[in-house]
Write a protein that holds these residues in place. Structure first.
Motif, PDB file in Angstrom:
ATOM      1  N   LEU A   2       0.795  -1.397  -0.004  1.00 55.72           N
ATOM      2  CA  LEU A   2       0.252   0.110   0.021  1.00 55.72           C
ATOM      3  C   LEU A   2       0.861   1.193  -0.026  1.00 55.72           C
ATOM      4  O   LEU A   2       2.044   1.198   0.562  1.00 55.72           O
ATOM      5  N   THR A   3       0.184   2.342  -0.445  1.00 53.69           N
ATOM      6  CA  THR A   3       0.909   3.637  -0.353  1.00 53.69           C
ATOM      7  C   THR A   3       0.487   4.258   0.831  1.00 53.69           C
ATOM      8  O   THR A   3      -0.612   3.751   1.552  1.00 53.69           O
ATOM      9  N   MET A   4       0.960   5.432   1.191  1.00 56.30           N
ATOM     10  CA  MET A   4       0.636   6.094   2.544  1.00 56.30           C
ATOM     11  C   MET A   4      -0.812   6.503   2.613  1.00 56.30           C
ATOM     12  O   MET A   4      -1.573   6.320   3.368  1.00 56.30           O
ATOM     13  N   ALA A   5      -1.319   7.053   1.430  1.00 59.52           N
ATOM     14  CA  ALA A   5      -2.733   7.517   1.351  1.00 59.52           C
ATOM     15  C   ALA A   5      -3.605   6.292   1.537  1.00 59.52           C
ATOM     16  O   ALA A   5      -4.708   6.429   2.452  1.00 59.52           O
ATOM     17  N   VAL A   6      -3.614   5.022   1.156  1.00 60.06           N
ATOM     18  CA  VAL A   6      -4.449   3.862   1.317  1.00 60.06           C
ATOM     19  C   VAL A   6      -4.212   3.183   2.631  1.00 60.06           C
ATOM     20  O   VAL A   6      -5.302   3.062   3.414  1.00 60.06           O
ATOM     21  N   GLY A   7      -2.671   3.289   2.856  1.00 61.37           N
ATOM     22  CA  GLY A   7      -2.449   2.797   4.312  1.00 61.37           C
ATOM     23  C   GLY A   7      -3.158   3.315   5.327  1.00 61.37           C
ATOM     24  O   GLY A   7      -3.777   2.655   6.194  1.00 61.37           O
ATOM     25  N   LEU A   8      -3.010   4.784   5.490  1.00 59.80           N
ATOM     26  CA  LEU A   8      -3.318   5.432   6.532  1.00 59.80           C
ATOM     27  C   LEU A   8      -5.138   5.585   6.846  1.00 59.80           C
ATOM     28  O   LEU A   8      -5.368   5.336   7.776  1.00 59.80           O
ATOM     29  N   GLN A   9      -5.631   5.427   5.739  1.00 56.06           N
ATOM     30  CA  GLN A   9      -7.108   5.086   5.603  1.00 56.06           C
ATOM     31  C   GLN A   9      -7.440   3.850   6.321  1.00 56.06           C
ATOM     32  O   GLN A   9      -8.540   3.743   7.220  1.00 56.06           O
ATOM     33  N   SER A  10      -6.605   2.680   5.792  1.00 61.16           N
ATOM     34  CA  SER A  10      -6.979   1.574   6.214  1.00 61.16           C
ATOM     35  C   SER A  10      -6.776   1.368   7.794  1.00 61.16           C
ATOM     36  O   SER A  10      -7.261   0.583   8.773  1.00 61.16           O
ATOM     37  N   PHE A  11      -5.581   2.100   8.316  1.00 64.00           N
ATOM     38  CA  PHE A  11      -5.251   1.969   9.709  1.00 64.00           C
ATOM     39  C   PHE A  11      -6.105   2.734  10.706  1.00 64.00           C
ATOM     40  O   PHE A  11      -6.318   1.949  11.570  1.00 64.00           O
ATOM     41  N   ILE A  12      -6.549   3.780  10.224  1.00 65.11           N
ATOM     42  CA  ILE A  12      -7.752   4.598  11.078  1.00 65.11           C
ATOM     43  C   ILE A  12      -8.925   4.020  11.133  1.00 65.11           C
ATOM     44  O   ILE A  12      -9.437   3.758  12.216  1.00 65.11           O
ATOM     45  N   GLY A  13      -9.485   3.670  10.145  1.00 62.14           N
ATOM     46  CA  GLY A  13     -10.647   3.058   9.901  1.00 62.14           C
ATOM     47  C   GLY A  13     -11.760   3.879  10.519  1.00 62.14           C
ATOM     48  O   GLY A  13     -11.995   4.998  10.326  1.00 62.14           O
ATOM     49  N   ASP A  14     -12.445   3.052  11.505  1.00 59.13           N
ATOM     50  CA  ASP A  14     -13.332   3.867  12.502  1.00 59.13           C
ATOM     51  C   ASP A  14     -12.701   3.856  13.911  1.00 59.13           C
ATOM     52  O   ASP A  14     -13.408   4.217  14.979  1.00 59.13           O
ATOM     53  N   GLN A  15     -11.326   3.698  14.200  1.00 60.54           N
ATOM     54  CA  GLN A  15     -10.889   3.628  15.465  1.00 60.54           C
ATOM     55  C   GLN A  15     -10.387   4.820  16.070  1.00 60.54           C
ATOM     56  O   GLN A  15      -9.215   4.811  16.404  1.00 60.54           O
ATOM     57  N   TYR A  16     -11.296   5.869  15.903  1.00 59.24           N
ATOM     58  CA  TYR A  16     -10.765   7.337  16.325  1.00 59.24           C
ATOM     59  C   TYR A  16     -10.591   7.399  17.917  1.00 59.24           C
ATOM     60  O   TYR A  16     -10.158   7.938  18.463  1.00 59.24           O
ATOM     61  N   GLY A  17     -11.235   6.029  18.721  1.00 57.92           N
ATOM     62  CA  GLY A  17     -11.226   6.148  20.017  1.00 57.92           C
ATOM     63  C   GLY A  17      -9.894   5.319  20.183  1.00 57.92           C
ATOM     64  O   GLY A  17      -9.501   5.684  21.642  1.00 57.92           O
ATOM     65  N   LYS A  18      -9.176   4.517  19.718  1.00 58.04           N
ATOM     66  CA  LYS A  18      -8.155   3.977  20.091  1.00 58.04           C
ATOM     67  C   LYS A  18      -6.886   4.199  19.334  1.00 58.04           C
ATOM     68  O   LYS A  18      -5.652   3.783  19.729  1.00 58.04           O
ATOM     69  N   ARG A  19      -6.882   4.640  18.215  1.00 58.60           N
ATOM     70  CA  ARG A  19      -5.600   4.790  17.424  1.00 58.60           C
ATOM     71  C   ARG A  19      -5.493   6.468  16.961  1.00 58.60           C
ATOM     72  O   ARG A  19      -4.490   6.688  16.060  1.00 58.60           O
ATOM     73  N   TRP A  20      -6.184   7.190  17.614  1.00 57.63           N
ATOM     74  CA  TRP A  20      -5.918   8.574  17.361  1.00 57.63           C
ATOM     75  C   TRP A  20      -4.563   9.457  17.392  1.00 57.63           C
ATOM     76  O   TRP A  20      -4.245  10.006  16.513  1.00 57.63           O
ATOM     77  N   GLY A  21      -3.897   9.165  18.596  1.00 57.78           N
ATOM     78  CA  GLY A  21      -2.590   9.455  18.819  1.00 57.78           C
ATOM     79  C   GLY A  21      -1.637   8.995  17.723  1.00 57.78           C
ATOM     80  O   GLY A  21      -0.664   9.853  17.180  1.00 57.78           O
ATOM     81  N   ILE A  22      -1.693   7.633  17.348  1.00 60.49           N
ATOM     82  CA  ILE A  22      -0.616   7.267  16.609  1.00 60.49           C
ATOM     83  C   ILE A  22      -0.987   7.539  15.129  1.00 60.49           C
ATOM     84  O   ILE A  22      -0.199   7.922  14.209  1.00 60.49           O
TER      85      ILE A  22
END
Lengths: 304, 531
Positions: free
Chosen positions: A250-270
């Motif tokens: 994946l490129t950054m644009a695709v990876g970042l989106q798949s990383f955060i998904g809907d997990q704004y409560g758990k992964r927001w800082g990273i």
């Protein structure tokens, strides 16, 4: 001439003689400053918020404070340590795809721009117009066809198929011509012929003249084309998403989106840490290229 | 092709390294031709005759271009143009073709492949006897079987064939005389437990017997299997021999008389069906219309809001007395400088109903009420427009600043002499003059937002969903995200044909916008001066 231009910068009130700061003038300026500050708030609060989140170890978007109570670099450390979502590989992929693509783009546009600038042939004008007209249809519109074409290609040439960077770069090359050719051609037009004339007497071929005379002189525009293309590809999302599937491709644009998904409560800082790092290169380029970007943007309107 | 170098072509040299460059050129062309030849052979065996012709034509054209002097300029333009042809023009044409097919999940393969798939399927012959099985294995992990029918008939199955006990190449050996064979030739008897790891391999073995095929049905039973489907090319009918049903090939499906069709259809041209569905089938048309109207509204509102804010800021900043002008300008451009894929995701978090700070830090403290941003169609649209305002106003600010500076001073001086106030000067001079300059850019911006998939997809993903739609469709979906989801995001698999049909409609709309733009633009005035 220059002075006149300087003067014409001001629009309404500025041309009045400056007789110090009258009361009315003061309020006028105060009001302006206030409005601009409100707009700045709107413009900058997401940025400020993300910078703050990147250093806030709580990792949740809820309950985040503007100034983190105990700032750490924990998010960055976790980001680089992750095995499941290889952030550094995504960053590398983005740089690789955007870098190779931009290099190729500069090469083909320099060649085409040279022909359009220095040679006269039938279909030259039509060609220039066709190039810009085709560009009106973004490749995104053909994503289904491109997906199927690359899938088909991959059955015969696996290294160009789906989920390969070479395939993605090949697809991106479709957007190489267009504005880029116009920019290089216009710049080449400003380079005088005298050098090439003498080179010709020495027996140089047009290709040699392009490589040894024009390209060194036109380096500024080629650098601009390179970086503009770089920013565009670095930020491209849809086609990369359609063509790439495996996590380490994946490129950054695709990876970042798949990383955060809907997990704004758990992964927001990273995520924020990742967002800062992936924004940084583009921000630097933008700052370096600001002048060219602005003139490029407005050239359509203001030329004349 | 007639051409001239702007410099005297007769003086153009042949180069200092004629020999070397010629060698390189011939080598490269040779390599290209070899590749084209190889690809041509592969394509020919696959029966893609049109592509072979195309390839042949392309290869000859490239050779011609690089070997004759007459096409000199083309040598420079060709590399980029090839990419343009292969990755833009060809996909355009291909999109048109796909939009007239039923291509998609369930219709991925050609008709021959689907027929082959069906006619290779087996059915169990319940009307024929079954055999008890004893399994034997040799040291090379090959298997042989001793099959016993109820009536006592015994067969030896090995190497894809069956033999009666007397003619078999393998002799059963019962050394201890307990009535159970320990060996079959050099094959050794296997317990039921020890063959379990090989089960999937065993189930694929077939043994011919009297024109029928014997296969393992369960670890201790062999049964007869025959082909389940039969294809009759004359009638174009696939017959299911188990149920004795005829399936007629119609428009990409094999359909029985009672209207039932086989699961796997084939890819075929279906004419205007995709377009007909889109416009006459209410299950497609209603969501499509909603998406279309929202796309136009989204693009229009985005242009208007970003233009108004951008213009407002440009006018504010266009004041030499303003302190920190340069700093403000630099800071206000930041949203434009950040990659949209990052900022869209940030905004998505901000708007989150439960977690987002827009609700928790702004709306709840101020109004005591949270807004369900992504659950309510209206608020989801507002959210998308707010994000797009943030993303888009700096661009408008930049172009408006540029345009403002090109308005001649004298006009204002004349107006001031006439006693026109600030607002009147703006209304009668600044705005109309600015508008004539930026209209082409506004139209381009409209076209851009018309296809602004990033904002929609990364912020709301099209949500909230529109109920009752056959393809995944949401209230904030614009045509391009609707297309994307139709092709790549459905649970049941993509519908490429329909997605291509929608793409084609977007093409036409973009065409209209472009024509409109050219008429209002002076973009091409520059070119004629050279010709």
């Amino acid at each position: 001439m220059i002075k006149q231009k300087e003067e014409s910068l001001g629009l309404d009130n500025t041309r009045r003689p400056r007789n110090g700061w009258g009361k009315r003038k003061f309020f006028h300026q105060f009001w302006k400053q206030l409005v601009i500050w409100i707009c700045l708030l709107f413009a900058l609060f997401p940025v400020v918020w993300v910078i703050s989140a990147a250093f806030d170890p709580s990792n949740s978007i809820a309950g985040q404070r503007l100034i983190p109570p105990n700032p750490t670099l924990e998010n960055f450390r976790q980001l680089f340590d992750r095995k499941a979502q290889p952030f550094l590989i995504w960053l590398y992929n983005s740089f690789k795809v955007a870098g190779i693509n931009s290099l190729l783009v500069v090469s083909v546009t320099a060649l085409a721009g040279y022909a359009f600038s220095r040679m006269r042939f039938r279909g030259r004008r039509a060609g220039l117009i066709a190039i810009i007209l085709v560009q009106m249809f973004p490749q995104m519109l053909m994503m289904v066809a491109l997906y199927l074409a690359v899938f088909w290609l991959g059955q015969y040439l696996p290294f160009l198929g789906l989920d390969t960077h070479a395939g993605l770069i090949l697809v991106y090359m479709g957007g190489a011509m267009g504005v880029n050719v116009w920019m290089t051609k216009n710049y080449f037009d400003t380079i005088p012929y005298s050098l090439e004339e003498s080179a010709m007497l020495d027996g140089a071929t047009p290709l040699q003249m392009l490589v040894y005379i024009i390209i060194p002189l036109a380096l500024p525009i080629l650098v601009v084309v390179f970086f503009l293309q770089f920013i565009a590809i670095y930020s491209e999302y849809v086609l990369a998403r359609v063509l790439l599937t495996s996590e380490d491709k994946l490129t950054m644009a695709v990876g970042l989106q798949s990383f955060i998904g809907d997990q704004y409560g758990k992964r927001w800082g990273i995520f924020s840490a990742a967002a800062l790092i992936s924004t940084f290169p583009v921000l630097i380029l933008f700052w370096l290229l600001q002048k060219q970007l602005v003139t490029g943007l407005t050239s359509g309107a203001v030329k004349n | 092709m007639a051409y001239e170098l702007r410099l005297d072509p007769k003086k153009a040299g042949r180069g200092k390294f004629v020999g070397l460059s010629l060698v390189v050129k011939v080598l490269l062309l040779g390599l290209l031709n070899a590749m084209a030849f190889w690809a041509g052979v592969v394509l020919f065996t696959q029966k893609h005759y049109w592509l072979v012709a195309f390839l042949l034509f392309g290869a000859v054209a490239i050779d011609y271009i690089y070997l004759t002097e007459r096409t000199y300029p083309l040598r420079f333009i060709l590399p980029g143009t090839l990419f343009l042809l292969v990755m833009v023009v060809y996909p355009m044409v291909y999109t048109i073709y796909i939009s007239f097919t039923n291509y998609g999940t369930g219709h991925l393969l050609s008709k021959e492949m689907v027929i082959a798939q069906y006619t290779n399927r087996d059915m169990l012959r319940k009307d024929l006897p079954t055999y008890q099985v004893e399994v034997f294995k040799n040291t090379a992990d090959e298997f042989a079987f001793l099959l016993t029918e109820k009536t006592g008939v015994q067969l030896v199955a090995v190497d894809g064939k069956t033999f009666s006990l007397t003619t078999a190449p393998l002799t059963p050996i019962d050394a201890d005389g307990d009535g159970e064979y320990e060996r079959l030739g050099d094959y050794e008897r296997q317990s039921l437990l020890s063959i379990f790891p090989y089960l999937s391999q065993l189930q694929n073995l077939t043994y011919e017997h009297q024109g029928l095929r014997l296969k393992m049905r369960s670890p201790n039973e062999f049964a007869y299997f025959t082909r389940r489907y039969q294809y009759d090319p004359g009638r174009d009918v696939l017959t299911d021999l188990e149920t004795q049903t005829d399936y007629v090939a119609v428009d990409g499906n094999f359909v029985a008389h009672n209207g039932e069709s086989l699961d796997v259809g084939y890819k075929t041209v279906v004419g205007w069906r995709n377009f007909r569905n889109l416009f006459t089938d209410r299950r497609y048309f209603d969501p499509f219309l909603r998406v279309f109207l929202w796309t136009v509204a989204f693009a229009f509102l985005s242009v208007v809001e970003t233009f108004l804010l951008g213009l407002f800021l440009a006018v504010l900043l266009n004041d030499n007395d303003l302190k920190f002008r340069g700093l403000y300008r630099a800071l206000l451009i930041i949203p434009y400088a950040m990659p949209a894929f990052v900022t869209c995701l940030i905004w998505r978090g901000f708007f989150s109903t439960e977690l987002g700070i827009i609700n928790s830090a702004l709306l709840v403290p101020l109004f005591g009420k949270a807004i369900p941003w992504f659950q309510d169609p209206f608020w989801a649209k507002v959210a998308v427009l707010i994000v797009n305002l943030w993303l888009g106003y700096p661009y408008m600010m930049l172009i408006c600043s540029g345009a403002l500076q090109s308005i001649p001073r004298e006009l204002y001086e004349a107006a001031m002499v006439d006693g026109a106030g600030g607002w009147k000067r703006f209304r009668t001079i600044t705005f109309p003059l600015l508008l004539t300059q930026v209209v082409p850019l506004l139209i381009s911006s409209f076209a851009f937002n018309f296809n602004n998939l990033n904002v929609i997809y990364l912020v709301t993903r099209g949500r909230p969903p529109i109920p009752g739609s056959l393809t995944p469709t949401g209230a904030t979906d614009i045509l391009i995200s609707y297309t994307y989801r139709m092709a790549f995001e459905t649970g049941s698999g993509g519908n490429y044909g329909l997605a291509a049909a929608v793409s084609l409609l977007i093409f036409l709309l973009v065409c209209l916008i472009t024509v409109f733009n050219i008429k209002s633009s002076r973009l091409f005035r520059e070119v004629p001066q050279y010709d």
